[in-house]
Design an enzyme around this catalytic site. Structure first.
Site, PDB file in Angstrom:
ATOM      1  N   PRO A  53      16.853  73.784 -28.696  1.00 41.88           N
ATOM      2  CA  PRO A  53      18.003  74.299 -28.822  1.00 41.88           C
ATOM      3  C   PRO A  53      19.154  73.323 -29.061  1.00 41.88           C
ATOM      4  O   PRO A  53      19.036  72.009 -28.606  1.00 41.88           O
ATOM      5  CB  PRO A  53      18.338  75.317 -27.537  1.00 41.88           C
ATOM      6  CG  PRO A  53      17.108  74.687 -26.519  1.00 41.88           C
ATOM      7  CD  PRO A  53      16.153  73.830 -27.381  1.00 41.88           C
ATOM      8  N   ASP A  54      20.250  73.612 -29.611  1.00 46.92           N
ATOM      9  CA  ASP A  54      21.417  72.690 -29.483  1.00 46.92           C
ATOM     10  C   ASP A  54      22.129  72.449 -28.520  1.00 46.92           C
ATOM     11  O   ASP A  54      21.943  73.282 -27.561  1.00 46.92           O
ATOM     12  CB  ASP A  54      21.963  72.891 -31.054  1.00 46.92           C
ATOM     13  CG  ASP A  54      23.013  74.392 -30.950  1.00 46.92           C
ATOM     14  OD1 ASP A  54      23.045  74.868 -29.925  1.00 46.92           O
ATOM     15  OD2 ASP A  54      23.490  74.965 -31.741  1.00 46.92           O
ATOM     16  N   PHE A  55      23.379  71.488 -28.651  1.00 43.13           N
ATOM     17  CA  PHE A  55      23.987  71.746 -27.478  1.00 43.13           C
ATOM     18  C   PHE A  55      25.400  72.464 -27.536  1.00 43.13           C
ATOM     19  O   PHE A  55      25.794  73.284 -26.323  1.00 43.13           O
ATOM     20  CB  PHE A  55      24.904  70.342 -27.415  1.00 43.13           C
ATOM     21  CG  PHE A  55      23.866  69.283 -27.013  1.00 43.13           C
ATOM     22  CD1 PHE A  55      22.731  69.397 -26.902  1.00 43.13           C
ATOM     23  CD2 PHE A  55      24.410  67.997 -26.826  1.00 43.13           C
ATOM     24  CE1 PHE A  55      21.744  68.502 -26.518  1.00 43.13           C
ATOM     25  CE2 PHE A  55      23.766  66.884 -26.559  1.00 43.13           C
ATOM     26  CZ  PHE A  55      21.910  67.216 -26.444  1.00 43.13           C
ATOM     27  N   ARG A  56      25.858  73.276 -28.584  1.00 37.91           N
ATOM     28  CA  ARG A  56      26.929  73.820 -28.603  1.00 37.91           C
ATOM     29  C   ARG A  56      27.002  75.377 -28.837  1.00 37.91           C
ATOM     30  O   ARG A  56      27.917  76.026 -28.651  1.00 37.91           O
ATOM     31  CB  ARG A  56      27.902  73.492 -29.565  1.00 37.91           C
ATOM     32  CG  ARG A  56      28.355  71.860 -29.316  1.00 37.91           C
ATOM     33  CD  ARG A  56      29.235  71.515 -30.176  1.00 37.91           C
ATOM     34  NE  ARG A  56      29.837  70.150 -29.622  1.00 37.91           N
ATOM     35  CZ  ARG A  56      29.059  68.935 -29.963  1.00 37.91           C
ATOM     36  NH1 ARG A  56      28.248  68.873 -30.691  1.00 37.91           N
ATOM     37  NH2 ARG A  56      29.782  67.774 -29.528  1.00 37.91           N
ATOM     38  N   ASN A 127      20.075  63.079 -33.479  1.00 38.50           N
ATOM     39  CA  ASN A 127      19.287  63.731 -32.421  1.00 38.50           C
ATOM     40  C   ASN A 127      18.640  62.657 -31.648  1.00 38.50           C
ATOM     41  O   ASN A 127      18.303  61.556 -32.014  1.00 38.50           O
ATOM     42  CB  ASN A 127      18.008  64.469 -33.342  1.00 38.50           C
ATOM     43  CG  ASN A 127      18.611  65.490 -33.895  1.00 38.50           C
ATOM     44  OD1 ASN A 127      19.887  66.174 -33.812  1.00 38.50           O
ATOM     45  ND2 ASN A 127      18.011  65.917 -35.127  1.00 38.50           N
ATOM     46  N   ASP A 129      15.665  63.336 -30.020  1.00 40.97           N
ATOM     47  CA  ASP A 129      14.175  63.778 -29.695  1.00 40.97           C
ATOM     48  C   ASP A 129      12.978  62.863 -30.496  1.00 40.97           C
ATOM     49  O   ASP A 129      11.964  63.146 -29.955  1.00 40.97           O
ATOM     50  CB  ASP A 129      13.849  65.095 -30.306  1.00 40.97           C
ATOM     51  CG  ASP A 129      14.372  65.363 -31.513  1.00 40.97           C
ATOM     52  OD1 ASP A 129      14.249  64.668 -32.449  1.00 40.97           O
ATOM     53  OD2 ASP A 129      15.163  66.369 -31.987  1.00 40.97           O
ATOM     54  N   HIS A 146      22.758  58.250 -31.363  1.00 43.64           N
ATOM     55  CA  HIS A 146      23.057  58.779 -29.888  1.00 43.64           C
ATOM     56  C   HIS A 146      21.929  58.490 -29.025  1.00 43.64           C
ATOM     57  O   HIS A 146      21.833  58.932 -27.859  1.00 43.64           O
ATOM     58  CB  HIS A 146      23.028  60.570 -29.900  1.00 43.64           C
ATOM     59  CG  HIS A 146      24.348  60.788 -30.657  1.00 43.64           C
ATOM     60  ND1 HIS A 146      25.170  61.976 -30.226  1.00 43.64           N
ATOM     61  CD2 HIS A 146      25.163  60.286 -31.695  1.00 43.64           C
ATOM     62  CE1 HIS A 146      26.043  62.132 -30.899  1.00 43.64           C
ATOM     63  NE2 HIS A 146      26.134  61.054 -31.877  1.00 43.64           N
TER      64      HIS A 146
END
Length: 185
Positions: A53-56, A127, A129, A146
């Site tokens: 899932p994304d953050f926003r 990302n 991940d 990041h």
């Protein structure tokens, strides 16, 4: 705009004519291997396609799930200052993140093809991940803007000792703070 190719003499020639660059022109250029130096800028979209899932996104994104932690802003979960004063929420969120068993998506494999052909200049990703590495993109062609979840270090500025990732992962799964074995902070 036009897409150009530089020759060894320093001059450039147009691969695609002036005007709007279309999807068809991109596909055609890739098939014909016209593009010799390619860079990718990627973000949450390719990881969402892999099941992360994304953050926003409202209601399902990571930030929408942080209300119980009393953060002034959801982004604070990744603030070093917040981590140093209140590490438990970070461990809880990290544990949720470790639950995802994502595998590289089609977009990751597409970028890997450019690496295999020797035309990938760089893959810049937001990302954390590591799916780019999982698919086999060489680390020297990857900028993880990041950070990532493949190593952990002491947060004490004077120490920065590297933590054993298996130990760190066990602590995250139990949502227990791992303190530095070197400086005890």
């Amino acid at each position: 705009e036009s897409i150009t190719e530089e020759s060894n003499t320093g001059t450039s020639s147009s691969l695609v004519g002036p005007g709007k660059f279309t999807r068809d022109q991109l596909v055609s250029g890739v098939k014909k291997k016209q593009f010799k130096r390619v860079a990718f800028l990627t973000g949450a979209g390719i990881s969402v396609a892999a099941g992360i899932p994304d953050f926003r996104t409202p209601k399902i994104g990571l930030y929408s799930q942080l209300k119980d932690f009393g953060l002034p802003h959801p982004e604070e979960i990744f603030s070093l200052e917040f981590l140093l004063h209140n590490p438990e929420p970070f461990y809880a969120v990290s544990n949720r993140y470790l639950q995802f068993k994502a595998k590289p998506a089609l977009a990751h494999r597409f970028i890997k093809q450019f690496a295999d052909q020797g035309t990938l200049m760089m893959d810049y990703t937001q990302n954390i991940d590591g799916l780019e590495l999982d698919v086999g993109i060489p680390s020297n062609l990857l900028v993880q803007a990041h950070g990532h979840m493949r190593s952990a270090h002491c947060s004490e500025e004077k120490c920065k000792a590297e933590a054993d990732m298996r130990l760190y992962t066990r602590h995250v799964r139990r949502e227990e703070v791992l303190y530095c074995k070197v400086c005890k902070s």
